[in-house]
Design an enzyme around this catalytic site. Structure first.
Site, PDB file in Angstrom:
ATOM      1  N   SER A  13      11.751 161.069 -21.248  1.00 12.57           N
ATOM      2  CA  SER A  13      10.449 160.480 -20.989  1.00 12.57           C
ATOM      3  C   SER A  13       9.959 161.000 -19.505  1.00 12.57           C
ATOM      4  O   SER A  13      10.757 160.832 -18.567  1.00 12.57           O
ATOM      5  CB  SER A  13      10.945 158.935 -20.767  1.00 12.57           C
TER       6      SER A  13
ATOM      7  N   ARG B 184      15.335 151.256 -14.760  1.00 14.32           N
ATOM      8  CA  ARG B 184      15.565 152.722 -14.093  1.00 14.32           C
ATOM      9  C   ARG B 184      15.519 152.578 -12.672  1.00 14.32           C
ATOM     10  O   ARG B 184      15.106 153.681 -11.996  1.00 14.32           O
ATOM     11  CB  ARG B 184      14.250 153.444 -14.504  1.00 14.32           C
TER      12      ARG B 184
ATOM     13  N   GLU C  53       9.133 159.384 -14.193  1.00 17.03           N
ATOM     14  CA  GLU C  53      10.640 159.055 -14.154  1.00 17.03           C
ATOM     15  C   GLU C  53      11.535 159.932 -13.881  1.00 17.03           C
ATOM     16  O   GLU C  53      12.554 159.682 -13.054  1.00 17.03           O
ATOM     17  CB  GLU C  53      10.525 158.606 -15.962  1.00 17.03           C
TER      18      GLU C  53
HETATM   19  N1  EPU Z   1       4.480 154.514 -28.752  1.00 13.85           N
HETATM   20  C1  EPU Z   1       3.291 154.743 -29.019  1.00 13.85           C
HETATM   21  N2  EPU Z   1       3.067 156.178 -29.001  1.00 13.85           N
HETATM   22  C2  EPU Z   1       4.020 157.308 -28.629  1.00 13.85           C
HETATM   23  C3  EPU Z   1       5.285 156.874 -28.172  1.00 13.85           C
HETATM   24  C4  EPU Z   1       5.563 155.343 -28.216  1.00 13.85           C
HETATM   25  O1  EPU Z   1       2.482 154.110 -29.537  1.00 13.85           O
HETATM   26  O2  EPU Z   1       3.619 158.319 -28.651  1.00 13.85           O
HETATM   27  C5  EPU Z   1       4.880 153.048 -28.792  1.00 13.85           C
HETATM   28  C6  EPU Z   1       5.250 152.705 -30.098  1.00 13.85           C
HETATM   29  O3  EPU Z   1       4.768 151.283 -30.374  1.00 13.85           O
HETATM   30  C7  EPU Z   1       6.737 152.585 -30.318  1.00 13.85           C
HETATM   31  C8  EPU Z   1       6.909 152.016 -28.768  1.00 13.85           C
HETATM   32  O4  EPU Z   1       6.100 152.720 -28.045  1.00 13.85           O
HETATM   33  O5  EPU Z   1       7.371 151.836 -31.286  1.00 13.85           O
HETATM   34  C9  EPU Z   1       8.301 152.350 -28.276  1.00 13.85           C
HETATM   35  O6  EPU Z   1       8.713 153.803 -28.276  1.00 13.85           O
HETATM   36  P1  EPU Z   1      10.160 154.182 -28.211  1.00 13.85           P
HETATM   37  O7  EPU Z   1      11.093 153.351 -28.984  1.00 13.85           O
HETATM   38  O8  EPU Z   1       9.880 155.614 -28.502  1.00 13.85           O
HETATM   39  O9  EPU Z   1      10.355 153.987 -26.739  1.00 13.85           O
HETATM   40  P2  EPU Z   1       9.669 154.439 -25.298  1.00 13.85           P
HETATM   41  O10 EPU Z   1       9.199 153.353 -24.696  1.00 13.85           O
HETATM   42  O11 EPU Z   1       8.721 155.720 -25.562  1.00 13.85           O
HETATM   43  C10 EPU Z   1      11.990 154.344 -23.932  1.00 13.85           C
HETATM   44  C11 EPU Z   1      12.637 154.891 -22.820  1.00 13.85           C
HETATM   45  C12 EPU Z   1      13.599 156.223 -23.670  1.00 13.85           C
HETATM   46  C13 EPU Z   1      14.456 155.672 -24.551  1.00 13.85           C
HETATM   47  C14 EPU Z   1      13.727 154.868 -25.634  1.00 13.85           C
HETATM   48  C15 EPU Z   1      14.619 153.939 -26.675  1.00 13.85           C
HETATM   49  C16 EPU Z   1      11.604 154.896 -20.845  1.00 13.85           C
HETATM   50  C17 EPU Z   1      10.768 155.419 -19.855  1.00 13.85           C
HETATM   51  N3  EPU Z   1      11.958 155.540 -21.850  1.00 13.85           N
HETATM   52  O12 EPU Z   1      10.849 155.125 -24.479  1.00 13.85           O
HETATM   53  O13 EPU Z   1      14.158 156.801 -22.712  1.00 13.85           O
HETATM   54  O14 EPU Z   1      15.109 156.455 -25.220  1.00 13.85           O
HETATM   55  O15 EPU Z   1      12.851 153.733 -24.823  1.00 13.85           O
HETATM   56  O16 EPU Z   1      14.916 152.936 -26.186  1.00 13.85           O
HETATM   57  O17 EPU Z   1      11.873 154.033 -20.596  1.00 13.85           O
HETATM   58  C18 EPU Z   1      14.313 158.661 -21.258  1.00 13.85           C
HETATM   59  O18 EPU Z   1      14.314 157.807 -20.160  1.00 13.85           O
HETATM   60  O19 EPU Z   1      14.143 159.874 -20.739  1.00 13.85           O
HETATM   61  C19 EPU Z   1      14.225 158.148 -22.497  1.00 13.85           C
HETATM   62  C20 EPU Z   1      13.919 158.998 -23.462  1.00 13.85           C
END
Ligand code: EPU
Length: 347
Positions: free
Chosen positions: A248, A174, A341
């Site tokens: 996010s 990022r 973010e």
């Molecule tokens: N998780 C939880 N609880 C939650 C959310 C997530 O336990 O409420 C854990 C779960 O284990 C889940 C893991 O986190 O499997 C990963 O969650 P997810 O794949 O939704 O990804 P994220 O880390 O929450 C990041 C990016 C997103 C992007 C997704 C998919 C950042 C800050 N965010 O989210 O980007 O779409 O991965 O790759 O890196 C954005 O930047 O606005 C954004 C939406």
């Protein structure tokens, strides 16, 4: 987030020559400048912005010469390449140049329709192409740094038009030169990506694999992955056009090896990916008890706790109060300080 006051001036850029004019205007009037993309990842302050907001309205996607061969066997692509009068060469990736004002998801659609891999996992990210390298957009195992070749910019320090190569941009999670050491210096005119005919390598990102298993998906072409990612996102993330949100709200927590070892000892889930060791901030927020909570009019999304939605907040101050509560509780419970973010419109 639908918060924040008005801007004093807004200038829309329709051709490169407009850029120096906009900066001269700001300079003459001693006003700060803020470059706004689509606004999907940007938050305004209650007092507004006593300065000039510049928006890139230059649109268009162009196929460049390199690697037209990747298209062999694809009549649609081949025709377009021929129209552009390009030579056919076998190995190289295909370069596409996109004007910074183009809506990012149009770029992904353009690539996927032509069977080009490299950005299909970045489907449905709201925002403009010019903003994509600024914060190195990433999702489901891809980030724009993987395919970016160069960007054309206007350099406000030297008042010149320039091309910056990928290596100049110092990409990390990022982050790039454009939102760190040289923040505000460059106006992005266009970006050039190198894409290839083919498919993403397996295994895919966890949540894609999970979706495939649950739904018996078999199409892993760029178009197929685009559809899968679009469905995963639609299930979990609010549509920023109808629901005020900045995606996010916090970054994930990246740890060095020693920190990761300590975290695992405490029983925290650490993901060891090619981009480093990570703890999902969504998990931390959920464990701190905030999933689905309403704080000062700000709803912590009940499907992905990393996402905050403006349900009934009246001001930036409400958002700041909600943010403090979350950051402080996560810090007290886990010892990690969550970092915001989305960007804020400041001088
Ligand atoms: N998780 C939880 N609880 C939650 C959310 C997530 O336990 O409420 C854990 C779960 O284990 C889940 C893991 O986190 O499997 C990963 O969650 P997810 O794949 O939704 O990804 P994220 O880390 O929450 C990041 C990016 C997103 C992007 C997704 C998919 C950042 C800050 N965010 O989210 O980007 O779409 O991965 O790759 O890196 C954005 O930047 O606005 C954004 C939406």
């Amino acid at each position: 987030m639908r918060l924040g006051g008005p801007a004093r001036y807004v200038i829309e850029i329709e051709k490169p020559d407009d850029i120096p004019k906009a900066y001269n205007f700001a300079h003459k009037n001693n006003l700060p400048v803020f470059i706004l993309g689509y606004g999907a990842n940007t938050i305004g302050h209650d007092e507004g912005f006593e300065g000039v907001i510049i928006i890139n309205r230059m649109c268009g996607i162009e196929l460049l010469s390199e690697g037209v061969a990747a298209l062999e066997g694809d009549p649609k692509m081949f025709c377009e390449a021929k129209i552009l009068g390009r030579e056919k060469s076998r190995q190289d990736p295909l370069h596409i140049k996109i004007m910074g004002g183009e809506y990012w998801d149009n770029v992904v659609a353009f690539a996927c329709e032509r069977g080009l891999t490299g950005i299909e996992a970045l489907s449905k990210i709201p925002g403009l192409a010019g903003a994509a390298p600024v914060q190195n957009i990433g999702a489901y195992g891809q980030e724009i740094a993987d395919t970016l070749v160069e960007i054309e910019v206007y350099d406000t320090a030297t008042n010149t038009f320039k091309t910056l190569q990928k290596s100049d941009l110092h990409f990390s999670y990022r982050k790039s030169l454009l939102n760190t050491t040289e923040k505000g210096r460059y106006f992005v005119i266009s970006i050039t990506l190198a894409l290839k005919k083919g498919q993403m390598p397996r295994p895919f990102y966890n949540s894609i694999e999970r979706y495939i298993a649950e739904n018996n998906c078999t199409d892993f072409t760029p178009q197929g992955i685009r559809e899968i990612v679009s469905k995963i996102r639609a299930d979990k993330l609010p549509d920023p056009l109808t629901t005020p949100s900045a995606g996010s709200f916090f970054k994930n927590i990246y740890l060095n090896d020693e920190e990761a070892r300590l975290a695992e000892q405490k029983g925290y889930p650490v993901y060891r990916g090619h981009d480093g060791n990570k703890i999902n901030s969504g998990w931390l927020i959920e464990q701190a008890g905030f999933k689905g909570a309403l704080l000062h009019g700000i709803r912590v999304n009940d499907k992905a706790a990393l996402v905050l939605i403006n349900e009934s907040a009246k001001s930036y101050q409400d958002l700041a109060s909600a943010r403090s509560e979350i950051v402080n509780k996560v810090y007290d419970k886990f010892g990690y300080r969550l970092e915001q973010e989305p960007e804020e419109i400041t001088t």
